[in-house]
Design an enzyme around this catalytic site. Sequence first.
Site, PDB file in Angstrom:
ATOM      1  N   ARG A 242     -58.555  83.366  33.405  1.00  0.00           N
ATOM      2  CA  ARG A 242     -57.735  82.099  33.588  1.00  0.00           C
ATOM      3  C   ARG A 242     -57.580  81.546  34.984  1.00  0.00           C
ATOM      4  O   ARG A 242     -57.887  80.384  35.010  1.00  0.00           O
ATOM      5  CB  ARG A 242     -55.997  82.500  33.161  1.00  0.00           C
ATOM      6  CG  ARG A 242     -55.252  81.177  33.148  1.00  0.00           C
ATOM      7  CD  ARG A 242     -55.508  80.163  32.300  1.00  0.00           C
ATOM      8  NE  ARG A 242     -54.512  79.175  31.982  1.00  0.00           N
ATOM      9  CZ  ARG A 242     -54.521  78.421  31.043  1.00  0.00           C
ATOM     10  NH1 ARG A 242     -55.262  78.457  30.122  1.00  0.00           N
ATOM     11  NH2 ARG A 242     -53.295  77.501  31.019  1.00  0.00           N
TER      12      ARG A 242
ATOM     13  N   ASP B 270     -62.608  64.376  36.210  1.00  0.00           N
ATOM     14  CA  ASP B 270     -62.724  65.624  35.444  1.00  0.00           C
ATOM     15  C   ASP B 270     -63.947  66.379  35.676  1.00  0.00           C
ATOM     16  O   ASP B 270     -64.837  65.388  35.680  1.00  0.00           O
ATOM     17  CB  ASP B 270     -62.388  65.009  33.868  1.00  0.00           C
ATOM     18  CG  ASP B 270     -62.349  66.177  33.051  1.00  0.00           C
ATOM     19  OD1 ASP B 270     -62.724  67.249  33.164  1.00  0.00           O
ATOM     20  OD2 ASP B 270     -61.624  65.721  31.870  1.00  0.00           O
TER      21      ASP B 270
ATOM     22  N   HIS C 148     -59.236  67.120  34.788  1.00  0.00           N
ATOM     23  CA  HIS C 148     -59.090  67.490  33.552  1.00  0.00           C
ATOM     24  C   HIS C 148     -57.321  67.379  33.000  1.00  0.00           C
ATOM     25  O   HIS C 148     -57.095  67.129  31.827  1.00  0.00           O
ATOM     26  CB  HIS C 148     -59.772  68.878  32.864  1.00  0.00           C
ATOM     27  CG  HIS C 148     -59.869  68.837  31.430  1.00  0.00           C
ATOM     28  ND1 HIS C 148     -60.406  67.965  30.785  1.00  0.00           N
ATOM     29  CD2 HIS C 148     -59.217  69.665  30.543  1.00  0.00           C
ATOM     30  CE1 HIS C 148     -60.323  68.365  29.301  1.00  0.00           C
ATOM     31  NE2 HIS C 148     -59.514  69.595  29.296  1.00  0.00           N
ATOM     32  N   ASP C 149     -56.516  67.919  33.843  1.00  0.00           N
ATOM     33  CA  ASP C 149     -55.103  67.864  33.396  1.00  0.00           C
ATOM     34  C   ASP C 149     -54.651  66.554  33.320  1.00  0.00           C
ATOM     35  O   ASP C 149     -53.301  66.629  32.931  1.00  0.00           O
ATOM     36  CB  ASP C 149     -54.488  68.914  34.201  1.00  0.00           C
ATOM     37  CG  ASP C 149     -54.495  70.532  33.797  1.00  0.00           C
ATOM     38  OD1 ASP C 149     -54.994  70.824  32.787  1.00  0.00           O
ATOM     39  OD2 ASP C 149     -54.098  71.200  34.667  1.00  0.00           O
TER      40      ASP C 149
ATOM     41  N   SER D 162     -58.792  67.011  25.141  1.00  0.00           N
ATOM     42  CA  SER D 162     -59.698  68.187  25.622  1.00  0.00           C
ATOM     43  C   SER D 162     -60.231  68.711  24.282  1.00  0.00           C
ATOM     44  O   SER D 162     -60.891  67.996  23.523  1.00  0.00           O
ATOM     45  CB  SER D 162     -58.634  69.332  25.981  1.00  0.00           C
ATOM     46  OG  SER D 162     -59.446  70.331  26.955  1.00  0.00           O
TER      47      SER D 162
END
Lengths: 505, 505
Positions: A298, A452, A486-487, A229
């Site tokens: 968040r 992603d 993305h994770d 990232s």
Amino acid sequence: MLASTSRNVVRRLKTAGRSAGCQWMRAELSTSVPCRDTAARAERPSFPCVDQHAARQSRILSSLTHAPDPCDTGPEVPYARPSPQSYQTYHHSQPLPLTYFEPLPELDIAYETWGTLSPARDNVILLHTGLSASSHAASTSQNPAPGWWEKFIGPGRALDTKEFFIICTNVLGGCYGTTGPASSDPTDPTGKPYATRFPVISIFDMVRAQFTLLDYLGVEKLYASVGCSMGGMQSLAAGWMYPDRVGKVVSISGTARSNPSSIAMRFAQRSVLMADPNWNKGFYYDGLPPHTGLKLARQIATITYRSGPEWDIRFGRQVRELPDEAKARDPSLPRQPALCPDFLIETYLDHQGEQFCLKYDANSLIYISKAMDLFDMTLPALTSLNLSLPPPSSTPPDSDAVSPHQPAHLSSHSGSKSHPPPPNPAPHLPDLAAGLVPLQNIPVLVLGVQSDILFTVEQQRELADALRMAGNERVSYYELGGVWGHDTFLLDVQNVGGAIRGFLS
Amino acid sequence: MLASTSRNVVRRLKTAGRSAGCQWMRAELSTSVPCRDTAARAERPSFPCVDQHAARQSRILSSLTHAPDPCDTGPEVPYARPSPQSYQTYHHSQPLPLTYFEPLPELDIAYETWGTLSPARDNVILLHTGLSASSHAASTSQNPAPGWWEKFIGPGRALDTKEFFIICTNVLGGCYGTTGPASSDPTDPTGKPYATRFPVISIFDMVRAQFTLLDYLGVEKLYASVGCSMGGMQSLAAGWMYPDRVGKVVSISGTARSNPSSIAMRFAQRSVLMADPNWNKGFYYDGLPPHTGLKLARQIATITYRSGPEWDIRFGRQVRELPDEAKARDPSLPRQPALCPDFLIETYLDHQGEQFCLKYDANSLIYISKAMDLFDMTLPALTSLNLSLPPPSSTPPDSDAVSPHQPAHLSSHSGSKSHPPPPNPAPHLPDLAAGLVPLQNIPVLVLGVQSDILFTVEQQRELADALRMAGNERVSYYELGGVWGHDTFLLDVQNVGGAIRGFLS
């Protein structure tokens, strides 16, 4: 089967409609329903999802401890900073040059290490973090809590501690021990935190700070620079700034150029944070932090970390069901939806925001996310920064030698082995290739994930293509499938870990 | 060429670094830079993007006019409601049954029309709007301002006013003349607005309200029900609830089942809105509206309306440049970035939010976006709502007759002509097909856009597949390319308009 189900539904519901009277007759347009439940309507509904912001504020207020010391610089920072005993700190007493503003007069760098430094100090891997991670990538004897990359670091793991000495720092601008907006401003006569007097920093500045630590530790050359990232950005920047000091570069779900989509998502986060009245233009350290804004930010960020297909599988359209609610409800009547979180995808996002909002410093989010936005390794962008372009590493590639600053295939596509040439290469691809020339002689692993939505697979292909266009003949490129978005870099130990292990060996 | 550029950059920057002293020396790690600009650092930075919220609040405050009438129910609503003379209103004095809550005692429906109603009243097209649109789809003699679908309505256009009589309403829950949260609650003794005493509504409720208007106008059967985005949901719901009263159904960038990704994006919008202290749990009509929350919500929404590829082309990584800033700046130094909107993608989102936040009612956004989340035409979902499943239209299709409630190909894929069978059909596809059986005999146009991230192309394929699985043999299906994302339905007159014209003729 379907026809019979449908008929049953119609029959059952017509009966239900009759028995429930005016309340539950639907779909029949002209049904006249004279009754009203005025009492119910006059009552104001409750909003637990709004009340929780005030409740959180009260909790923070009562937990803030004011020291009686007259030199007190205000209450304790309200986010959960790790104990200073759980990491090491290097104090750099010299100014640190910055990309956009005057140098930082001095800085602290928090770091942790795993494995053993070889006598020749040639087995060092510098691990770069994403936006909000601390230096605690894996458990240590000082801090046995699992780290954010616990399963990737250890004997026989992707970063093998039997072989390598791994260093992970808290990033410049962060809030876990390294100098950032919450740190005391040495130029302030009362020693108050920088707050938004902290200068806007760049990814290059983060890397420059890390290399002061390497100097202090006597590490002349890294075996590898590894990051995921935003860590992938730092990893590329490290190879670019110090091509003779970086042996290999790993970029997992990173990019060499932030695109407007990802800037948009980070802008939305900064906007909600900065609109929180508690933010107070960044000067909240002697008062209440913008916990609500940080929670909302968040929530937005979390949307970009996974993927739609994962949520389809994991949550679908399921709703939360409180036990007493279910018991109280007439099963023949529809469940009444709420305006507060109701679908599991909503309660998940709410929970992620709630968990984060007291663990991190809002100003760090603003500064670090801005540094991500600003990251652009195209030659015109680097030129505009007055970042002097270093020469490529003096080590030529194993295969046919390529002259420094002389990209091999700038006018034609490099013929990637792992994916076909882009049908419509981005117009900035040649500029990116030109910017990446200093990385020409460093083996680079680029790994991306097709699901992603934050660092898209197109950006991964672009990065690999640009490196090859810049003359780099040792680019390894992988794309992963799956639904983790993305994770994936945090979750897919087998594929992400395997690619790294193979590349480093 | 590149090599020479790079060398020039290095040479030029080394010179610049020397001449600018400590401030602009970068990349050289060990450069010791002892100077500090303490004056600059001690100064608190300005944040015009935060100040603008307070400035907007002051403007609203000074513009709110309090009538001296003792029966005054508070100040004027602060959003720009169109003049009541610009549309027609039907007052329905009977209760309107709702899906989840007790009936609304009465309601107003604002509407506009174009074209001429035929003597047989058989040329009516009901046009459904997206979330925030008013009934003003195109200019009229009462309101000559261009409407939101100006280029799609008129003589020879997609909705041809030489042939059709087009009706567009403001949706139930809206704030442009139709009953919604800002309307006076008839059960409140003082006539105050419903605010959040307004019941949670469904897409089905919106359609039921529209059909009270059709009854009033004496329109027994629609030639077609047409809608884009949330309007596509309404269009499908109209065909489902009243299969004998709807001749054709058009769904552009709609869906029959909201997925968790789109719920997540709408949840993020509702969250930031409801966290605005001005929101006051919805009871803000006698005070200041949550203009900041609404602006932030619109910024998030805007991200979902276009596409990354469009922003790449339109904005790329360009930054705003104020003329005086550019003049004041030493061209040899890098441009100093700001934490407030700086990239053009940021100023665009900021502008979109600013434009919207005084034009719309925050509570309407909350209720209508929730209705979108709740929309699910799978049979289990419809069953749980106690919505009685109507029989399919009595008109059999032109081709081989299909028995009512007897889907033709429920166990096998229907063999779409315009796209290949889904490689991994969603597990809910059979349930969706079962729910869509009432639409079996109505020709349906499904049109989607490949770059749409809000109502994804997978959802368009799923809808067409489910309709065919339900036995509908007159499904027309198109996918559009391009980079306009969800907003394509507002912009692509040629392709969207052409498909509609072809389908309706």
